[in-house]
Write a protein that holds these residues in place. Sequence first.
Motif, PDB file in Angstrom:
ATOM      1  N   THR A  84      65.709 -50.626  29.750  1.00 10.77           N
ATOM      2  CA  THR A  84      66.396 -49.949  28.621  1.00 10.77           C
ATOM      3  C   THR A  84      66.992 -51.076  27.870  1.00 10.77           C
ATOM      4  OG1 THR A  84      66.473 -47.532  28.898  1.00 10.77           O
ATOM      5  CG2 THR A  84      68.096 -48.575  26.678  1.00 10.77           C
ATOM      6  N   ILE A  85      68.057 -51.586  29.453  1.00 10.50           N
ATOM      7  CA  ILE A  85      69.357 -52.642  29.593  1.00 10.50           C
ATOM      8  C   ILE A  85      67.996 -54.022  28.686  1.00 10.50           C
ATOM      9  CG2 ILE A  85      70.777 -54.467  29.875  1.00 10.50           C
ATOM     10  CD1 ILE A  85      71.799 -51.736  31.240  1.00 10.50           C
ATOM     11  N   ALA A  86      66.900 -54.049  30.142  1.00 14.35           N
ATOM     12  CA  ALA A  86      66.261 -55.503  29.510  1.00 14.35           C
ATOM     13  C   ALA A  86      65.164 -55.245  28.072  1.00 14.35           C
ATOM     14  CB  ALA A  86      65.179 -54.692  30.857  1.00 14.35           C
ATOM     15  N   LEU A  87      65.139 -54.543  27.795  1.00 13.18           N
ATOM     16  CA  LEU A  87      64.334 -54.038  26.557  1.00 13.18           C
ATOM     17  C   LEU A  87      65.504 -54.017  25.083  1.00 13.18           C
ATOM     18  CD1 LEU A  87      61.389 -51.864  26.853  1.00 13.18           C
ATOM     19  CD2 LEU A  87      61.494 -54.109  27.236  1.00 13.18           C
ATOM     20  N   ALA A  88      66.997 -54.081  24.934  1.00 14.88           N
ATOM     21  CA  ALA A  88      67.342 -54.347  24.230  1.00 14.88           C
ATOM     22  C   ALA A  88      68.377 -55.682  24.293  1.00 14.88           C
ATOM     23  CB  ALA A  88      69.051 -53.436  24.910  1.00 14.88           C
ATOM     24  N   LEU A  89      68.632 -56.195  25.887  1.00 13.27           N
ATOM     25  CA  LEU A  89      68.546 -57.574  25.550  1.00 13.27           C
ATOM     26  C   LEU A  89      67.604 -58.601  25.425  1.00 13.27           C
ATOM     27  CD1 LEU A  89      70.285 -57.981  29.437  1.00 13.27           C
ATOM     28  CD2 LEU A  89      70.934 -58.557  26.874  1.00 13.27           C
ATOM     29  N   PHE A  90      65.974 -58.399  25.378  1.00 10.82           N
ATOM     30  CA  PHE A  90      65.204 -58.601  25.201  1.00 10.82           C
ATOM     31  C   PHE A  90      65.297 -58.792  23.298  1.00 10.82           C
ATOM     32  CE2 PHE A  90      60.918 -57.483  22.546  1.00 10.82           C
ATOM     33  CZ  PHE A  90      60.176 -58.538  22.277  1.00 10.82           C
ATOM     34  N   SER A  91      64.735 -57.227  23.016  1.00  9.79           N
ATOM     35  CA  SER A  91      65.373 -57.257  21.057  1.00  9.79           C
ATOM     36  C   SER A  91      66.808 -57.924  20.351  1.00  9.79           C
ATOM     37  CB  SER A  91      65.102 -56.033  21.115  1.00  9.79           C
ATOM     38  OG  SER A  91      65.502 -56.003  19.498  1.00  9.79           O
ATOM     39  N   LEU A  92      67.938 -57.896  21.265  1.00  7.27           N
ATOM     40  CA  LEU A  92      69.010 -58.973  21.128  1.00  7.27           C
ATOM     41  C   LEU A  92      69.561 -60.374  20.031  1.00  7.27           C
ATOM     42  CD1 LEU A  92      71.820 -58.856  20.009  1.00  7.27           C
ATOM     43  CD2 LEU A  92      72.375 -59.137  22.159  1.00  7.27           C
ATOM     44  N   PHE A  93      67.988 -60.824  21.804  1.00 12.06           N
ATOM     45  CA  PHE A  93      67.625 -62.227  21.114  1.00 12.06           C
ATOM     46  C   PHE A  93      66.479 -62.679  20.391  1.00 12.06           C
ATOM     47  CE2 PHE A  93      69.634 -62.433  26.162  1.00 12.06           C
ATOM     48  CZ  PHE A  93      70.196 -62.906  24.962  1.00 12.06           C
ATOM     49  N   TRP A  94      65.154 -61.777  20.368  1.00 12.20           N
ATOM     50  CA  TRP A  94      64.615 -61.321  19.566  1.00 12.20           C
ATOM     51  C   TRP A  94      63.886 -61.494  18.237  1.00 12.20           C
ATOM     52  CZ3 TRP A  94      59.310 -62.259  20.256  1.00 12.20           C
ATOM     53  CH2 TRP A  94      58.639 -62.190  19.391  1.00 12.20           C
ATOM     54  N   THR A  95      65.246 -61.284  17.557  1.00  8.99           N
ATOM     55  CA  THR A  95      66.148 -61.350  15.958  1.00  8.99           C
ATOM     56  C   THR A  95      66.674 -62.670  15.953  1.00  8.99           C
ATOM     57  OG1 THR A  95      68.317 -61.131  16.357  1.00  8.99           O
ATOM     58  CG2 THR A  95      66.991 -58.915  16.308  1.00  8.99           C
ATOM     59  N   ALA A  96      66.911 -63.576  16.705  1.00  6.13           N
ATOM     60  CA  ALA A  96      67.322 -64.936  16.243  1.00  6.13           C
ATOM     61  C   ALA A  96      66.220 -65.617  15.813  1.00  6.13           C
ATOM     62  CB  ALA A  96      67.791 -65.940  17.416  1.00  6.13           C
ATOM     63  N   ILE A  97      64.837 -65.005  15.977  1.00  5.60           N
ATOM     64  CA  ILE A  97      64.005 -66.171  15.867  1.00  5.60           C
ATOM     65  C   ILE A  97      63.250 -65.710  13.890  1.00  5.60           C
ATOM     66  CG2 ILE A  97      61.740 -66.511  16.440  1.00  5.60           C
ATOM     67  CD1 ILE A  97      62.042 -65.596  19.220  1.00  5.60           C
ATOM     68  N   LEU A  98      62.938 -64.967  14.110  1.00  5.20           N
ATOM     69  CA  LEU A  98      61.701 -64.635  12.561  1.00  5.20           C
ATOM     70  C   LEU A  98      62.890 -65.408  11.852  1.00  5.20           C
ATOM     71  CD1 LEU A  98      59.417 -64.575  11.163  1.00  5.20           C
ATOM     72  CD2 LEU A  98      60.437 -61.818  10.732  1.00  5.20           C
ATOM     73  N   PRO A  99      64.129 -64.097  10.898  1.00  9.76           N
ATOM     74  CA  PRO A  99      64.693 -64.897  10.277  1.00  9.76           C
ATOM     75  C   PRO A  99      65.330 -66.944   9.770  1.00  9.76           C
ATOM     76  CG  PRO A  99      65.812 -63.267  10.784  1.00  9.76           C
ATOM     77  CD  PRO A  99      64.685 -63.666  12.104  1.00  9.76           C
ATOM     78  N   GLN A 100      65.182 -67.739  11.352  1.00 10.54           N
ATOM     79  CA  GLN A 100      65.731 -69.102  10.559  1.00 10.54           C
ATOM     80  C   GLN A 100      64.261 -69.485  11.135  1.00 10.54           C
ATOM     81  OE1 GLN A 100      68.625 -68.805  11.299  1.00 10.54           O
ATOM     82  NE2 GLN A 100      69.250 -67.030  11.630  1.00 10.54           N
ATOM     83  N   LEU A 101      62.811 -68.876  11.368  1.00  6.97           N
ATOM     84  CA  LEU A 101      61.630 -69.434  11.023  1.00  6.97           C
ATOM     85  C   LEU A 101      61.362 -69.022   9.553  1.00  6.97           C
ATOM     86  CD1 LEU A 101      59.188 -70.654  12.986  1.00  6.97           C
ATOM     87  CD2 LEU A 101      58.088 -68.224  12.660  1.00  6.97           C
ATOM     88  N   GLU A 102      61.659 -68.625   8.871  1.00 10.23           N
ATOM     89  CA  GLU A 102      61.424 -68.175   7.839  1.00 10.23           C
ATOM     90  C   GLU A 102      61.798 -69.234   7.063  1.00 10.23           C
ATOM     91  OE1 GLU A 102      58.878 -66.366   6.645  1.00 10.23           O
ATOM     92  OE2 GLU A 102      59.246 -64.255   6.626  1.00 10.23           O
ATOM     93  N   VAL A 103      63.188 -69.495   7.448  1.00 13.06           N
ATOM     94  CA  VAL A 103      64.594 -70.397   6.716  1.00 13.06           C
ATOM     95  C   VAL A 103      63.707 -72.175   6.314  1.00 13.06           C
ATOM     96  CG1 VAL A 103      66.714 -71.668   5.886  1.00 13.06           C
ATOM     97  CG2 VAL A 103      66.452 -69.240   6.616  1.00 13.06           C
ATOM     98  N   MET A 104      63.298 -72.247   7.684  1.00 14.05           N
ATOM     99  CA  MET A 104      63.127 -73.493   8.310  1.00 14.05           C
ATOM    100  C   MET A 104      61.177 -73.538   7.955  1.00 14.05           C
ATOM    101  SD  MET A 104      62.794 -75.281  12.230  1.00 14.05           S
ATOM    102  CE  MET A 104      61.072 -74.822  12.332  1.00 14.05           C
ATOM    103  N   THR A 105      60.356 -73.023   7.380  1.00  8.21           N
ATOM    104  CA  THR A 105      58.972 -73.590   7.068  1.00  8.21           C
ATOM    105  C   THR A 105      59.813 -73.129   5.555  1.00  8.21           C
ATOM    106  OG1 THR A 105      57.823 -71.619   8.632  1.00  8.21           O
ATOM    107  CG2 THR A 105      57.018 -71.551   6.577  1.00  8.21           C
TER     108      THR A 105
END
Length: 382
Positions: free
Chosen positions: A96-117
Amino acid sequence: MFNSFFKLSNTYFWYFSVLGLLVPFLAVFLDGKGFNSVEIGEMLAIITATRIFGPTLWAMFADKTGKQLPVIRLGALLAFTSFMLMFLVDSYWGITIALALFSLFWTAILPQLEVMTLASIRRSPKIYARIRLWGSVGFIALAVMASELIERFSSDTFITIGALILFTLWLSTLWHKQPKHIKAAIKPTGSIYKRLVTPTFIFFFLAGLMLQISFGPYYAFFGLLIRQLDYPGYAIGLFISIGVLAEIGIFIIAGRLFQLFSIKTLLIFSILITALRWYLTGNFGDVAIMLVIAQIIHAASFGLYHSASMQFIQQHFASNQQNRGQAIYIGGVYGIGGAIGAYMAGILWLDGAGATNAYVTSASVAIVGAIFALFVSTKNSR
């Protein structure tokens, strides 16, 4: 422009490839580890809860620097590193902790990728659609491939596939260059509170919340349902892919639909037909053609509703409130709604014995969401 198109399409492909693994097979992996449905629901609720505050934290970091690429690279690297912990842990809290950390860092990608795109392609909707299409291709490709690999080997193959995709995603971010014409951070001005407490936004938020809660059994246990109904192993990826293809189709014609119907009408229609989708899935999932129809409805459940929601937010909030409005809506609806939905699904599922009841409950929750949507006004929202 072609070079930029290729690099961006490549990153979208690998980003959504990860989702093509997570959405159908995370519950299958957890089930293979011996967790029961209540435990799986709890784990998914905790993981999903990171979406409540994660996007806002990363957006604040990006706003301070005025640059999206460092956030994308850091998020991808930390997501990969966190996911690698899955090779080392086997317990409830460890996973649970491993996946929660993954998800927390994962949320950084798409919103910024959309803006940059959008900055890189000078906000051309036509080019954006072509780039975003490769994300859907990645999702489908991985969903189908993972179906075969997990069926042939074991559910633990999930970890190896995920690690390889995340590493490739991080490598793809190293190709990019920060677009020069993205301006330095702009501090938002103007109070957003008055727009958040209007009755129409509250009903809009509650409608979206109910819809997302209704997705609980689908996001948490759809893969297990397909196995329970004795479909072949590859069917999980196949049925999921049908939904994504339908979603692509609705994105293509969404512009025309907004010319013919009001945002409110499309919101209500999307939620009501989603109620029908869950009813069909829960009661007739063993009939392949009925499950195909239910998956095609994903075009409205996600594609059309998401498009209409973004249109509402654009109309409801002033230009200098758009980012905050979206962050609050997405964090609240998808974070809180997703967590509640996963937790409720875990309680109702009863290791498969309560599958029909879980989906019927989801249909009822969606109908409540449609009732809230009746009170949404899209006139004079500013």
